[in-house]
Design a protein around this motif. Structure first.
Motif, mmCIF file in Angstrom:
data_model
loop_
_atom_site.group_PDB
_atom_site.id
_atom_site.type_symbol
_atom_site.label_atom_id
_atom_site.label_comp_id
_atom_site.label_asym_id
_atom_site.label_seq_id
_atom_site.Cartn_x
_atom_site.Cartn_y
_atom_site.Cartn_z
ATOM 1 N N GLY A 242 -4.585 4.425 8.319
ATOM 2 C CA GLY A 242 -3.223 4.394 7.801
ATOM 3 C C GLY A 242 -3.005 5.437 6.717
ATOM 4 O O GLY A 242 -1.949 6.073 6.652
ATOM 5 N N HIS A 243 -4.007 5.627 5.871
ATOM 6 C CA HIS A 243 -3.886 6.613 4.799
ATOM 7 C C HIS A 243 -3.803 8.037 5.343
ATOM 8 O O HIS A 243 -3.196 8.906 4.713
ATOM 9 N N LEU B 115 -1.276 1.818 -3.587
ATOM 10 C CA LEU B 115 -1.180 2.719 -2.437
ATOM 11 C C LEU B 115 -1.795 4.070 -2.774
ATOM 12 O O LEU B 115 -2.550 4.647 -1.994
ATOM 13 N N THR B 116 -1.467 4.572 -3.951
ATOM 14 C CA THR B 116 -2.041 5.839 -4.408
ATOM 15 C C THR B 116 -3.520 5.679 -4.720
ATOM 16 O O THR B 116 -4.338 6.548 -4.386
ATOM 17 N N ALA B 117 -3.872 4.566 -5.348
ATOM 18 C CA ALA B 117 -5.263 4.328 -5.741
ATOM 19 C C ALA B 117 -6.176 4.162 -4.527
ATOM 20 O O ALA B 117 -7.390 4.367 -4.626
ATOM 21 N N HIS C 92 -1.765 -3.263 2.382
ATOM 22 C CA HIS C 92 -2.478 -2.030 2.046
ATOM 23 C C HIS C 92 -3.031 -1.347 3.295
ATOM 24 O O HIS C 92 -3.749 -1.983 4.075
ATOM 25 N N PRO C 93 -2.733 -0.073 3.479
ATOM 26 C CA PRO C 93 -3.165 0.657 4.678
ATOM 27 C C PRO C 93 -4.685 0.788 4.784
ATOM 28 O O PRO C 93 -5.394 0.821 3.781
ATOM 29 N N ASN D 161 -3.129 -1.560 8.849
ATOM 30 C CA ASN D 161 -3.168 -2.199 7.538
ATOM 31 C C ASN D 161 -4.353 -3.149 7.437
ATOM 32 O O ASN D 161 -4.860 -3.655 8.447
ATOM 33 N N GLN D 162 -4.776 -3.356 6.197
ATOM 34 C CA GLN D 162 -5.868 -4.284 5.949
ATOM 35 C C GLN D 162 -5.387 -5.717 6.172
ATOM 36 O O GLN D 162 -4.218 -5.958 6.491
#
Length: 226
Positions: free
Chosen positions: A210-211, A55-57, A205-206, A199-200
């Motif tokens: 989303g991010h 998520l951070t990456a 994963h957003p 999300n993907q």
């Protein structure tokens, strides 16, 4: 006639003295303004380190689209003296983070944002183990940088592993925040988790959109500590 000349000379002298005094005052005031500007320019840059998983990456996205990069953009727009470091590692569990954090802490850290545990929940790792690992990471940050501010990103998981497990998992984040007197992002994926369009294809994963919401969720808390 002599009186008139004397009076003219007297007025001219007064005017000259007044003018010189004004110049001296301006000369005295000018360095103060320059010194203030110089102090602002020399303000030291502080570091915000995001330590987490995919998520951070920003898994599946350009690094510039991940929420830590969006936080940097916001900080820059506000002319705040911070640089963001993205130390996200896709697939990382709390145990992996606990093993890796010593290496990451070799660089100075002023704000540490901890985003781990999500993969633990998806794998059904006992909540007690996740709690122990996250606590160890927090302890290491405090030991190395006592003045650093720590922000914990809360996570939640679907009830696939059972309602009790999901409830216990959700509760460990506010519990750690209270115990360690650190800031808490209640739920990092608020407004994004479970939303198909945000999300993907994996549903986990957003997307870039989303991010942007994640960045808003993070900033809501982070702005209180920077």
């Amino acid at each position: 006639m002599n009186k008139l000349i004397f009076f003219s000379l007297f007025c001219w002298t007064i005017g000259l003295v007044s003018c010189n005094n004004n110049k001296q005052e301006a000369a005295v005031q000018q360095p103060a303004a320059t010194q203030s500007d110089s102090s602002a320019a020399e303000q030291p840059i502080k570091t915000i380190l995001f330590f987490g998983n995919s998520l951070t990456a920003g898994y599946g996205l350009e690094s510039s689209e991940a929420f830590p990069a969006l936080i940097q953009e916001r900080i820059d727009s506000l002319n705040m003296p911070y640089k963001v470091i993205n130390a996200g590692n896709s697939g990382e569990t709390s145990a992996g983070g606990n093993s890796r954090v010593d290496w990451v802490l070799r660089q100075p850290v002023d704000v540490f944002v901890l985003e781990l545990g999500g993969n633990d929940g998806l794998r059904g790792i006992p909540v007690a183990e996740t709690r122990k690992n996250l606590q160890s990471i927090i302890d290491k940050v405090k030991a190395k940088y006592p003045e650093a501010k720590i922000v914990l990103a809360g996570m939640q998981i679907p009830p696939n592993m059972g309602a009790k497990y999901a409830t216990d998992f959700r509760g460990l984040y506010p519990e750690l925040a209270r115990k360690n007197n650190i800031m808490l992002i209640p739920f990092l994926l608020e407004g994004v988790g479970g939303e198909v369009k945000l999300n993907q294809r994996d549903g986990i994963h957003p997307t870039a959109e989303g991010h942007r919401i994640l960045a808003d969720n993070v900033w809501e808390v982070l702005r209180e500590v920077v």
